[in-house]
Scaffold this motif. Structure first.
Motif, PDB file in Angstrom:
ATOM      1  N   SER A  48      20.840  53.361  50.757  1.00 23.10           N
ATOM      2  CA  SER A  48      21.421  53.174  52.081  1.00 23.10           C
ATOM      3  C   SER A  48      22.891  53.607  52.077  1.00 23.10           C
ATOM      4  O   SER A  48      23.548  53.560  51.046  1.00 23.10           O
ATOM      5  CB  SER A  48      21.277  51.715  52.527  1.00 23.10           C
ATOM      6  N   PRO A  49      23.406  54.039  53.229  1.00 23.81           N
ATOM      7  CA  PRO A  49      24.813  54.460  53.283  1.00 23.81           C
ATOM      8  C   PRO A  49      25.756  53.273  53.104  1.00 23.81           C
ATOM      9  O   PRO A  49      25.370  52.127  53.327  1.00 23.81           O
ATOM     10  CB  PRO A  49      24.945  55.060  54.677  1.00 23.81           C
ATOM     11  N   GLY A  50      26.958  53.558  52.696  1.00 26.25           N
ATOM     12  CA  GLY A  50      27.963  52.518  52.541  1.00 26.25           C
ATOM     13  C   GLY A  50      28.265  52.217  51.088  1.00 26.25           C
ATOM     14  O   GLY A  50      27.756  52.866  50.178  1.00 26.25           O
ATOM     15  N   ILE A  51      29.135  51.247  50.873  1.00 27.82           N
ATOM     16  CA  ILE A  51      29.563  50.873  49.531  1.00 27.82           C
ATOM     17  C   ILE A  51      29.338  49.380  49.317  1.00 27.82           C
ATOM     18  O   ILE A  51      29.196  48.615  50.264  1.00 27.82           O
ATOM     19  CB  ILE A  51      31.043  51.223  49.275  1.00 27.82           C
ATOM     20  N   ASP A  52      29.319  48.992  48.066  1.00 31.29           N
ATOM     21  CA  ASP A  52      29.245  47.592  47.698  1.00 31.29           C
ATOM     22  C   ASP A  52      30.657  47.120  47.351  1.00 31.29           C
ATOM     23  O   ASP A  52      31.597  47.903  47.329  1.00 31.29           O
ATOM     24  CB  ASP A  52      28.294  47.407  46.515  1.00 31.29           C
ATOM     25  N   GLY A  53      30.779  45.833  47.070  1.00 27.53           N
ATOM     26  CA  GLY A  53      32.106  45.316  46.808  1.00 27.53           C
ATOM     27  C   GLY A  53      32.114  44.094  45.934  1.00 27.53           C
ATOM     28  O   GLY A  53      31.195  43.850  45.145  1.00 27.53           O
ATOM     29  N   GLY A  54      33.160  43.310  46.101  1.00 27.06           N
ATOM     30  CA  GLY A  54      33.342  42.091  45.336  1.00 27.06           C
ATOM     31  C   GLY A  54      33.984  41.029  46.195  1.00 27.06           C
ATOM     32  O   GLY A  54      34.563  41.309  47.245  1.00 27.06           O
ATOM     33  N   LEU A  55      33.871  39.790  45.733  1.00 27.55           N
ATOM     34  CA  LEU A  55      34.459  38.656  46.431  1.00 27.55           C
ATOM     35  C   LEU A  55      35.073  37.730  45.398  1.00 27.55           C
ATOM     36  O   LEU A  55      34.494  37.511  44.329  1.00 27.55           O
ATOM     37  CB  LEU A  55      33.380  37.918  47.232  1.00 27.55           C
ATOM     38  N   MET A  56      36.248  37.214  45.716  1.00 24.14           N
ATOM     39  CA  MET A  56      36.930  36.307  44.788  1.00 24.14           C
ATOM     40  C   MET A  56      37.775  35.305  45.560  1.00 24.14           C
ATOM     41  O   MET A  56      38.083  35.511  46.734  1.00 24.14           O
ATOM     42  CB  MET A  56      37.807  37.095  43.814  1.00 24.14           C
ATOM     43  N   ARG A  57      38.149  34.244  44.870  1.00 24.85           N
ATOM     44  CA  ARG A  57      39.079  33.273  45.441  1.00 24.85           C
ATOM     45  C   ARG A  57      40.463  33.934  45.469  1.00 24.85           C
ATOM     46  O   ARG A  57      40.920  34.491  44.482  1.00 24.85           O
ATOM     47  CB  ARG A  57      39.111  32.002  44.600  1.00 24.85           C
ATOM     48  N   SER A  58      41.106  33.845  46.601  1.00 19.99           N
ATOM     49  CA  SER A  58      42.427  34.452  46.758  1.00 19.99           C
ATOM     50  C   SER A  58      43.453  33.723  45.890  1.00 19.99           C
ATOM     51  O   SER A  58      43.543  32.496  45.943  1.00 19.99           O
ATOM     52  CB  SER A  58      42.852  34.381  48.223  1.00 19.99           C
ATOM     53  N   PRO A  59      44.242  34.473  45.110  1.00 17.71           N
ATOM     54  CA  PRO A  59      45.230  33.804  44.242  1.00 17.71           C
ATOM     55  C   PRO A  59      46.367  33.142  45.023  1.00 17.71           C
ATOM     56  O   PRO A  59      46.991  32.219  44.525  1.00 17.71           O
ATOM     57  CB  PRO A  59      45.753  34.932  43.350  1.00 17.71           C
ATOM     58  N   ASP A  60      46.619  33.600  46.258  1.00 13.61           N
ATOM     59  CA  ASP A  60      47.707  33.013  47.046  1.00 13.61           C
ATOM     60  C   ASP A  60      47.213  32.264  48.275  1.00 13.61           C
ATOM     61  O   ASP A  60      47.994  31.857  49.129  1.00 13.61           O
ATOM     62  CB  ASP A  60      48.716  34.076  47.447  1.00 13.61           C
ATOM     63  N   GLY A  61      45.883  32.090  48.404  1.00 14.45           N
ATOM     64  CA  GLY A  61      45.326  31.349  49.522  1.00 14.45           C
ATOM     65  C   GLY A  61      45.184  32.149  50.803  1.00 14.45           C
ATOM     66  O   GLY A  61      44.707  31.622  51.807  1.00 14.45           O
TER      67      GLY A  61
END
Length: 122
Positions: A48-61
């Protein structure tokens, strides 16, 4: 030409955000087996078209999305970024078994990543 290859969502509450995107977009999340809490984001099938990614807890909120651009060599592109008025905000770092990544800001202050693949990265 350099292409966006990855997006990263940083949020204060990863679990809440994952549930939202699972229910709204049918995205799939998989915990990465690395040195920090990070989830790989699968946004569709391989063809499928598009890209994958990532998710993380923000270091600065703060909540933000950062696009990462594929480059031939992070060191060379750091020089290009600086020569053209950008700044490096997170120096080159290894992503074990994946490659090398640095975060920069363009002259207007937009955050972006630059990465080259290297399976020997440690």
């Amino acid at each position: 030409m350099s292409k966006v290859i990855h997006f990263e969502i940083q949020v204060p509450n990863p679990e809440k955000t994952m549930k939202f995107y699972e229910e709204v977009c049918d995205w799939r999340f998989e915990k990465w087996d690395g040195p920090e809490d990070y989830w790989l984001v699968y946004t569709g099938e391989d063809d499928s078209p598009g890209i994958d990614g990532g998710l993380m807890r923000s270091p600065d909120g703060q909540a933000r999305t950062t696009n990462t651009i594929a480059v031939e060599n992070v060191d060379d592109y750091i020089k290009k970024v600086e020569e053209h008025g950008g700044v490096v905000v997170v120096p080159k770092m290894p992503i074990p078994s994946v490659g090398y990544l640095a975060y920069c800001k363009d002259p207007e202050g937009h955050l972006f990543g630059i990465m080259h693949l290297d399976s020997d990265a440690k």
